[in-house]
Design a protein around this motif. Structure first.
Motif, short mmCIF file in Angstrom:
data_model
loop_
_atom_site.label_atom_id
_atom_site.label_comp_id
_atom_site.label_asym_id
_atom_site.label_seq_id
_atom_site.Cartn_x
_atom_site.Cartn_y
_atom_site.Cartn_z
N GLN A 191 0.83 -1.20 0.00
CA GLN A 191 0.00 0.00 0.00
C GLN A 191 0.87 1.25 0.00
OE1 GLN A 191 -2.45 0.76 3.53
NE2 GLN A 191 -4.19 1.02 2.15
N VAL A 192 0.64 2.12 -0.96
CA VAL A 192 1.33 3.40 -1.02
C VAL A 192 0.47 4.43 -0.30
CG1 VAL A 192 2.20 5.20 -2.54
CG2 VAL A 192 2.43 2.79 -3.19
N ILE A 193 1.09 5.28 0.51
CA ILE A 193 0.33 6.29 1.25
C ILE A 193 -0.25 7.31 0.28
CG2 ILE A 193 0.55 8.23 2.84
CD1 ILE A 193 2.39 6.63 4.52
N ALA A 194 -1.54 7.49 0.34
CA ALA A 194 -2.22 8.53 -0.44
C ALA A 194 -2.27 9.81 0.38
CB ALA A 194 -3.62 8.09 -0.81
N TYR A 195 -2.14 10.94 -0.30
CA TYR A 195 -2.16 12.24 0.37
C TYR A 195 -3.11 13.17 -0.39
CZ TYR A 195 1.41 12.95 -3.24
OH TYR A 195 2.10 12.98 -4.43
N PRO A 196 -3.69 14.17 0.29
CA PRO A 196 -4.73 14.97 -0.35
C PRO A 196 -4.18 16.04 -1.28
CG PRO A 196 -4.39 15.72 1.89
CD PRO A 196 -3.51 14.50 1.71
N ASN A 197 -4.91 16.30 -2.34
CA ASN A 197 -4.62 17.42 -3.23
C ASN A 197 -5.22 18.67 -2.59
OD1 ASN A 197 -3.79 18.79 -5.62
ND2 ASN A 197 -5.86 18.63 -6.43
N PHE A 198 -4.40 19.52 -2.00
CA PHE A 198 -4.90 20.63 -1.20
C PHE A 198 -5.86 21.56 -1.94
CE2 PHE A 198 -1.84 21.17 2.66
CZ PHE A 198 -2.23 19.93 3.12
N LEU B 228 1.02 11.26 6.36
CA LEU B 228 1.95 10.36 7.05
C LEU B 228 1.72 10.39 8.55
CD1 LEU B 228 4.29 8.55 6.00
CD2 LEU B 228 5.85 10.38 6.71
N LEU B 229 1.50 11.59 9.09
CA LEU B 229 1.25 11.73 10.52
C LEU B 229 -0.02 11.00 10.93
CD1 LEU B 229 1.68 12.97 13.32
CD2 LEU B 229 0.55 15.04 12.50
N ILE B 230 -1.11 11.19 10.17
CA ILE B 230 -2.37 10.55 10.51
C ILE B 230 -2.27 9.04 10.36
CG2 ILE B 230 -4.80 10.35 9.82
CD1 ILE B 230 -4.68 13.32 9.05
N LYS B 231 -1.53 8.59 9.35
CA LYS B 231 -1.35 7.16 9.14
C LYS B 231 -0.62 6.50 10.32
CE LYS B 231 -0.87 3.22 6.89
NZ LYS B 231 -0.25 2.46 7.99
N HIS B 232 0.36 7.21 10.88
CA HIS B 232 1.23 6.62 11.90
C HIS B 232 1.01 7.22 13.28
CE1 HIS B 232 3.47 4.38 8.92
NE2 HIS B 232 3.72 5.47 8.25
N MET B 233 -0.16 7.82 13.54
CA MET B 233 -0.31 8.57 14.78
C MET B 233 -0.33 7.67 16.02
SD MET B 233 -4.23 9.85 14.36
CE MET B 233 -5.58 8.71 14.11
N ASN B 234 -0.46 6.36 15.85
CA ASN B 234 -0.40 5.45 16.99
C ASN B 234 1.00 4.90 17.23
OD1 ASN B 234 -3.18 5.71 17.43
ND2 ASN B 234 -3.62 4.12 15.92
N ASN C 217 -1.78 1.00 12.09
CA ASN C 217 -2.98 1.21 12.90
C ASN C 217 -3.59 2.59 12.75
OD1 ASN C 217 -2.69 -1.40 14.03
ND2 ASN C 217 -1.15 -0.61 15.45
N GLY C 218 -3.06 3.43 11.91
CA GLY C 218 -3.58 4.78 11.78
C GLY C 218 -4.72 4.88 10.79
N ILE C 219 -5.05 6.11 10.41
CA ILE C 219 -6.16 6.39 9.50
C ILE C 219 -5.62 6.71 8.13
CG2 ILE C 219 -8.20 7.82 9.11
CD1 ILE C 219 -8.33 6.08 11.65
N LEU C 220 -6.15 6.08 7.11
CA LEU C 220 -5.76 6.36 5.73
C LEU C 220 -6.71 7.38 5.12
CD1 LEU C 220 -5.04 2.75 4.46
CD2 LEU C 220 -3.34 4.52 4.98
N LEU C 221 -6.21 8.13 4.17
CA LEU C 221 -7.05 9.06 3.42
C LEU C 221 -8.10 8.31 2.62
CD1 LEU C 221 -7.51 12.04 2.39
CD2 LEU C 221 -5.99 11.43 0.49
N THR C 222 -9.35 8.74 2.73
CA THR C 222 -10.44 8.22 1.90
C THR C 222 -10.59 9.10 0.67
OG1 THR C 222 -11.63 7.27 3.79
CG2 THR C 222 -12.91 7.71 1.79
N HIS C 223 -10.46 8.51 -0.49
CA HIS C 223 -10.53 9.28 -1.73
C HIS C 223 -11.97 9.66 -2.05
CE1 HIS C 223 -9.93 10.68 -5.77
NE2 HIS C 223 -10.65 9.69 -6.29
N LEU C 224 -12.19 10.95 -2.32
CA LEU C 224 -13.49 11.44 -2.75
C LEU C 224 -13.36 11.96 -4.18
CD1 LEU C 224 -14.80 13.45 0.36
CD2 LEU C 224 -15.21 11.06 -0.24
N PRO C 225 -13.87 11.24 -5.16
CA PRO C 225 -13.78 11.73 -6.54
C PRO C 225 -14.55 13.01 -6.77
CG PRO C 225 -15.21 9.80 -6.40
CD PRO C 225 -14.55 9.95 -5.07
N GLU C 226 -15.50 13.31 -5.87
CA GLU C 226 -16.28 14.55 -6.01
C GLU C 226 -15.46 15.80 -5.68
OE1 GLU C 226 -19.09 11.22 -4.77
OE2 GLU C 226 -17.14 12.00 -4.10
N LEU C 227 -14.34 15.62 -5.02
CA LEU C 227 -13.41 16.74 -4.82
C LEU C 227 -12.49 16.76 -6.03
CD1 LEU C 227 -12.56 16.40 -1.01
CD2 LEU C 227 -14.51 17.51 -2.11
#
Length: 375
Positions: free
Chosen positions: A161-168, A203-209, A226-236
């Motif tokens: 799994q590659v870490i996904a990050y948001p397009n600001f 990365l911080l949210i993914k590894h916050m535990n 154990n952290g939270i991954l970004l959920t992709h929203l195609p509507e953004l």
């Protein structure tokens, strides 16, 4: 019988269409309480960007008023205002401030945007209605690296799994419970090193535990699952072409007047002797040729074949700030550079559109003390 028949039709219409004939989705959207969403425009204090952010806030409010009815007015905060700490462009310093400001409160979501972000609030309401704001949610338009990249510390995939990050510019969201958790962690960590905030917040949210979270974020070390991954929203979205887009933004370069003259600009390319033969010909045959005498190549070796200038700093495997500072010093001390209004520092693998850069600089005053860059 007629009365009973009409009453039956009314009940059926109410059941399937909702009050007033609207679908249940439309009714829920029109009554979505945007007063429980805090919008943060991550603007900067420079007057140009502050004005753009203020215009964006006015535009958003004008769209929201018809949807509010008797609901509370949403808060739209500008990071260019006094409440925001320094370096708010990195996002992390904002989070403890937001937590303190809205705890306790009935806020469900924190929506982060840039001054370029456009919002269709009806569509955004439909998107948010799919998620429980009392759970930990990290939502955005997901980007992924196709190969290791320097600005992400050459981070590799974690397992499969590659870490996904948001397009600001597309906007991104944190549910209130998750923001509070991340705010606590970021405040404890006191990170003062940032290169690419979208990747680093993911990365911080993914590894916050993870116990050694500071080492993870700074060096991109895979430590926890154990952290939270970004959920992709195609509507953004990244453009307004989709009818279901909740957000989109313009990718056009804004021009505020005549383009800056090429002779007033110096393109300073950082390189080193090991890359002269491999990289410099690419620049010199493309945008470097267009820049002409307005480009200079700064290296650890003076090389007549490629016209490099010795900048006084040897090559180093770690950290390249010394090269940048040496170039800036030359701009202030050497006569051949002092007449330039702008210096644009690039690496030897950077591609530049010279006309677009000259157009972009038309919005800024070279007599101001400015440092402009991608964040």
């Amino acid at each position: 019988m007629v009365i009973m028949y009409l009453l039956s039709l009314y009940l059926l219409a109410s059941l399937f269409c909702g009050k007033g004939g609207a679908t249940s989705t439309e009714e829920d959207t029109s009554r979505l309480d945007f007063g429980k969403v805090v919008f943060v425009i991550n603007s900067q204090k420079h007057h140009l960007h502050k004005e753009r952010a203020e215009d964006k806030r006015t535009s958003w409010l004008s769209q929201l008023y018809p949807l509010m009815q008797d609901l509370a007015e949403p808060e739209i905060l500008l990071a260019s205002d006094d409440w925001a700490p320094a370096a708010s462009w990195t996002i992390l310093p904002l989070l403890p401030k937001l937590k303190k400001k809205y705890e306790p409160s009935n806020v469900n979501w924190f929506f982060f945007a840039t001054e370029e972000t456009n919002i269709d609030f009806v569509n955004l309401g439909q998107v948010l209605s799919r998620y429980d704001p009392q759970q930990d949610w990290f939502l955005g338009h997901a980007l992924k690296d196709v190969r290791p990249t320097i600005i992400h510390h050459y981070a590799k995939s974690e397992g499969r799994q590659v870490i996904a990050y948001p397009n600001f510019p597309s906007g991104w969201l944190l549910s209130a419970p998750l923001l509070k958790r991340v705010a606590d962690i970021s405040e404890d960590m006191k990170i003062d090193f940032n290169i690419d905030p979208p990747f680093e917040i993911a990365l911080l949210i993914k590894h916050m535990n993870t116990v050694d979270i500071l080492n993870v974020v700074v060096h991109s070390l895979p430590k926890s699952e154990n952290g939270i991954l970004l959920t992709h929203l195609p509507e953004l979205c990244v453009s307004s072409s989709g009818k279901n887009c909740a957000t989109f933004y313009s990718q056009k370069i804004t021009q505020c007047g005549d383009s800056v003259k090429l002779e007033d600009v110096l393109f300073a390319v950082k390189t080193f002797s090991g890359f002269h033969e491999k990289r410099l010909p690419v620049i010199q045959e493309t945008w470097g040729d267009e820049a002409g005498s307005s480009v200079a190549y700064f290296s650890d070796l003076e090389d007549p074949q490629y016209g490099t200038v010795y900048q006084g700093v040897p090559n180093s495997p770690k950290g390249h700030c010394g090269k940048t500072f040496a170039i800036i010093k030359k701009m202030n001390t050497e006569k051949r550079y002092k007449n330039k209004s702008w210096v644009i520092i690039t690496d030897d693998d950077t591609l530049v559109s010279v006309p677009r850069m000259l157009k972009f600089l038309s919005c800024y005053d070279p007599n101001e003390a400015l440092m402009i860059g991608e964040a």
